[in-house]
Write an enzyme that holds these catalytic residues in place. Structure first.
Site, PDB file in Angstrom:
ATOM      1  N   ASP A  76     -31.942  33.630  14.838  1.00 23.52           N
ATOM      2  CA  ASP A  76     -30.799  34.426  15.259  1.00 23.52           C
ATOM      3  C   ASP A  76     -31.265  35.865  15.435  1.00 23.52           C
ATOM      4  O   ASP A  76     -32.375  36.227  15.046  1.00 23.52           O
ATOM      5  CB  ASP A  76     -29.637  34.285  14.276  1.00 23.52           C
ATOM      6  CG  ASP A  76     -29.922  34.899  12.939  1.00 23.52           C
ATOM      7  OD1 ASP A  76     -30.996  35.500  12.775  1.00 23.52           O
ATOM      8  OD2 ASP A  76     -29.074  34.794  12.043  1.00 23.52           O
ATOM      9  N   SER A  77     -30.427  36.674  16.050  1.00 19.61           N
ATOM     10  CA  SER A  77     -30.860  38.023  16.427  1.00 19.61           C
ATOM     11  C   SER A  77     -30.851  38.982  15.245  1.00 19.61           C
ATOM     12  O   SER A  77     -31.450  40.050  15.309  1.00 19.61           O
ATOM     13  CB  SER A  77     -29.916  38.564  17.489  1.00 19.61           C
ATOM     14  OG  SER A  77     -28.649  38.818  16.910  1.00 19.61           O
ATOM     15  N   GLY A  78     -30.141  38.624  14.195  1.00 23.87           N
ATOM     16  CA  GLY A  78     -29.964  39.545  13.089  1.00 23.87           C
ATOM     17  C   GLY A  78     -28.690  40.362  13.211  1.00 23.87           C
ATOM     18  O   GLY A  78     -28.257  41.025  12.283  1.00 23.87           O
ATOM     19  N   GLY A  79     -28.075  40.299  14.393  1.00 23.08           N
ATOM     20  CA  GLY A  79     -26.874  41.091  14.627  1.00 23.08           C
ATOM     21  C   GLY A  79     -25.764  40.771  13.639  1.00 23.08           C
ATOM     22  O   GLY A  79     -25.132  41.667  13.077  1.00 23.08           O
ATOM     23  N   ASP A 130     -25.850  40.985  19.799  1.00 21.89           N
ATOM     24  CA  ASP A 130     -24.464  41.134  20.232  1.00 21.89           C
ATOM     25  C   ASP A 130     -23.672  41.797  19.112  1.00 21.89           C
ATOM     26  O   ASP A 130     -24.165  41.924  17.993  1.00 21.89           O
ATOM     27  CB  ASP A 130     -23.843  39.762  20.559  1.00 21.89           C
ATOM     28  CG  ASP A 130     -23.779  38.853  19.334  1.00 21.89           C
ATOM     29  OD1 ASP A 130     -24.634  39.009  18.432  1.00 21.89           O
ATOM     30  OD2 ASP A 130     -22.892  38.000  19.271  1.00 21.89           O
ATOM     31  N   GLN A 176     -18.848  36.428  23.442  1.00 16.84           N
ATOM     32  CA  GLN A 176     -17.869  37.019  22.525  1.00 16.84           C
ATOM     33  C   GLN A 176     -16.513  37.069  23.238  1.00 16.84           C
ATOM     34  O   GLN A 176     -16.316  36.358  24.207  1.00 16.84           O
ATOM     35  CB  GLN A 176     -18.343  38.419  22.087  1.00 16.84           C
ATOM     36  CG  GLN A 176     -19.579  38.390  21.186  1.00 16.84           C
ATOM     37  CD  GLN A 176     -19.272  37.875  19.773  1.00 16.84           C
ATOM     38  OE1 GLN A 176     -18.120  37.778  19.360  1.00 16.84           O
ATOM     39  NE2 GLN A 176     -20.323  37.522  19.038  1.00 16.84           N
ATOM     40  N   ASP A 253     -25.546  25.221  13.379  1.00 16.96           N
ATOM     41  CA  ASP A 253     -26.285  25.585  12.180  1.00 16.96           C
ATOM     42  C   ASP A 253     -25.238  25.929  11.140  1.00 16.96           C
ATOM     43  O   ASP A 253     -24.154  26.379  11.489  1.00 16.96           O
ATOM     44  CB  ASP A 253     -27.157  26.826  12.407  1.00 16.96           C
ATOM     45  CG  ASP A 253     -26.319  28.085  12.480  1.00 16.96           C
ATOM     46  OD1 ASP A 253     -25.713  28.340  13.535  1.00 16.96           O
ATOM     47  OD2 ASP A 253     -26.227  28.813  11.476  1.00 16.96           O
ATOM     48  N   CYS A 291     -26.474   5.820   1.540  1.00 16.08           N
ATOM     49  CA  CYS A 291     -27.199   6.971   2.090  1.00 16.08           C
ATOM     50  C   CYS A 291     -28.696   6.738   2.298  1.00 16.08           C
ATOM     51  O   CYS A 291     -29.209   6.903   3.393  1.00 16.08           O
ATOM     52  CB  CYS A 291     -26.966   8.183   1.201  1.00 16.08           C
ATOM     53  SG  CYS A 291     -27.973   9.601   1.646  1.00 16.08           S
ATOM     54  N   CYS A 293     -31.125   8.514   0.951  1.00 10.37           N
ATOM     55  CA  CYS A 293     -31.951   9.704   0.719  1.00 10.37           C
ATOM     56  C   CYS A 293     -32.623   9.584  -0.653  1.00 10.37           C
ATOM     57  O   CYS A 293     -32.284   8.706  -1.442  1.00 10.37           O
ATOM     58  CB  CYS A 293     -31.113  10.997   0.804  1.00 10.37           C
ATOM     59  SG  CYS A 293     -30.196  11.389  -0.694  1.00 10.37           S
ATOM     60  N   CYS A 296     -30.158   9.594  -3.567  1.00 13.85           N
ATOM     61  CA  CYS A 296     -29.326   8.394  -3.687  1.00 13.85           C
ATOM     62  C   CYS A 296     -30.145   7.154  -4.046  1.00 13.85           C
ATOM     63  O   CYS A 296     -29.632   6.227  -4.666  1.00 13.85           O
ATOM     64  CB  CYS A 296     -28.529   8.170  -2.407  1.00 13.85           C
ATOM     65  SG  CYS A 296     -27.286   9.454  -2.172  1.00 13.85           S
ATOM     66  N   HIS A 322     -29.650  15.588  -0.275  1.00 12.42           N
ATOM     67  CA  HIS A 322     -28.650  14.602   0.159  1.00 12.42           C
ATOM     68  C   HIS A 322     -27.790  15.181   1.284  1.00 12.42           C
ATOM     69  O   HIS A 322     -27.544  14.520   2.290  1.00 12.42           O
ATOM     70  CB  HIS A 322     -27.764  14.172  -1.006  1.00 12.42           C
ATOM     71  CG  HIS A 322     -26.538  13.449  -0.548  1.00 12.42           C
ATOM     72  ND1 HIS A 322     -26.542  12.117  -0.222  1.00 12.42           N
ATOM     73  CD2 HIS A 322     -25.289  13.915  -0.269  1.00 12.42           C
ATOM     74  CE1 HIS A 322     -25.344  11.779   0.228  1.00 12.42           C
ATOM     75  NE2 HIS A 322     -24.560  12.850   0.209  1.00 12.42           N
TER      76      HIS A 322
END
Ligand SMILES: [Zn+2]
Length: 360
Positions: A76-79, A130, A176, A253, A291, A293, A296, A322
């Protein structure tokens, strides 16, 4: 459904990206991530820029080498962090001045510098700088802000195009416009005229009611081209993801599976479990019997509750593992359902068992 082609491999969409804020998905090794089925992760430019610093990561050979992850990385841009975490000093046409939330040191970010930072990280997918406007926001403020974000979009693209290897990287624009439908439309038109490799819906889940999140994400996605990735930033719970996929979004995300996992909240097809609860004291079933995993396959709810009770680190690792696997699988099944043209039935089936049997 689509395919995202990056310099570090191809990824089918829709896709969920675990969040590796500080160059690590908290408490989870890269092998474990791969074991969970994760194919692409998100890194955070703001945090990595402050610590350990971009020059150090550049010297290490980029973020992939530094953290030992061979798959694609979106940064991500950090904005968002500048506007939410740092102490904001001054916002101007040129860029944004802020003080670090760690040591108060002063920094100045411009759209160009944000591209250079992500280039230094060796990111496969970069995001433009942005201004993320919170809800509610007055129309004239949003109009002005959007004007700035669009100017920054143009500068980001110009600077990105001058990188030595722009062809092996992707740059995404961010839409935006808050909850104003016509401003979202204007934002999309302006970004499309500039031209990006993918488009993110930004400025949602910033304090507005849930139905408005879906509505804005939905009509913004409808305005975006179908042949480019449409990324909904920073959302959400399992039902959120399916609602968003149903509305045409295909990249996600979210820190929920790991952050909530570290607090003992496990997600399952039958709702979420608060594993710290006394309810699970003598519950010798796995978190989710279907599951598969590591958690589990090997451990019970009672044992994991005990680990949380005694503040043992393994507890938060097991639930994070998990949850990541659950999110990746959920999106994988959604992808199959879209392919087989039965997504609506899949979503409805999931929603009814997720809500009805919550915690069982
Ligand atoms: Zn599991």
């Amino acid at each position: 459904m689509g395919k995202l082609v990056t310099a570090h491999g191809e990824v089918d969409t829709p896709v969920f990206m675990p969040v590796g804020t500080q160059g690590t998905v908290k408490a989870i090794s890269n092998d474990e991530l791969k074991g969970c089925g994760a194919e692409i992760i998100l890194g955070n430019a703001y945090h990595l820029y402050l610590r350990p610093g971009i020059e150090l990561i550049r010297k290490a050979g980029g973020l992939h080498k530094f953290m030992g992850w061979q798959g694609p990385i979106l940064t991500d841009s950090g904005g968002y962090q500048v506007f939410s975490l740092a102490v904001l000093r001054k916002l101007s046409r040129e860029g944004v001045e802020f003080s670090s939330h760690i040591d108060g040191s002063k920094h100045f970010l411009t759209p160009e510098k944000v591209i250079d930072i992500q280039d230094g990280l060796g990111s496969d997918i970069m995001m433009m700088l942005d201004e993320c406007v919170h809800y509610p926001a007055a129309r004239d403020y949003v109009e002005q802000s959007l004007d700035l974000t669009t100017a920054w979009a143009r500068r980001s693209k110009d600077h990105f195009s001058q990188l030595p290897t722009p062809n092996s990287k992707l740059l995404f624009g961010i839409v935006q416009g808050s909850t104003y439908r016509d401003l979202r439309k204007k934002a999309v038109d302006d970004l499309l005229a500039i031209g990006f490799d993918g488009y993110a819906v930004g400025g949602v889940s910033v304090g507005e009611p849930e139905d408005l999140i879906y509505e804005v994400a939905g009509y913004t996605a409808d305005l975006l081209p179908e042949d480019k990735p449409r990324y909904l930033m920073g959302l959400g719970t399992p039902p959120d993801l399916l609602e968003a996929i149903g509305r045409g979004l295909d990249m996600f995300d979210c820190v929920v599976p790991t952050r909530n996992g570290r607090n003992g909240q496990a997600f399952t097809w039958n709702g979420d479990l608060q594993l710290r609860n006394a309810l699970y004291k003598e519950d010798f079933r796995p978190i989710d019997g279907t599951c598969g995993c590591f958690a589990c396959r090997n451990h019970t709810r009672a044992y994991i509750r005990h680990l949380f009770n005694t503040e043992e680190l393994l507890g938060l690792r097991l639930v994070s593992l998990h949850n990541i696997q659950f999110y990746v699988k959920l999106i994988h099944y959604a992808r199959e359902a879209i392919r087989d043209d039965r997504f609506d039935a899949f979503r409805e089936g999931f929603m009814s068992s997720y809500k009805k049997e919550k915690g069982k």
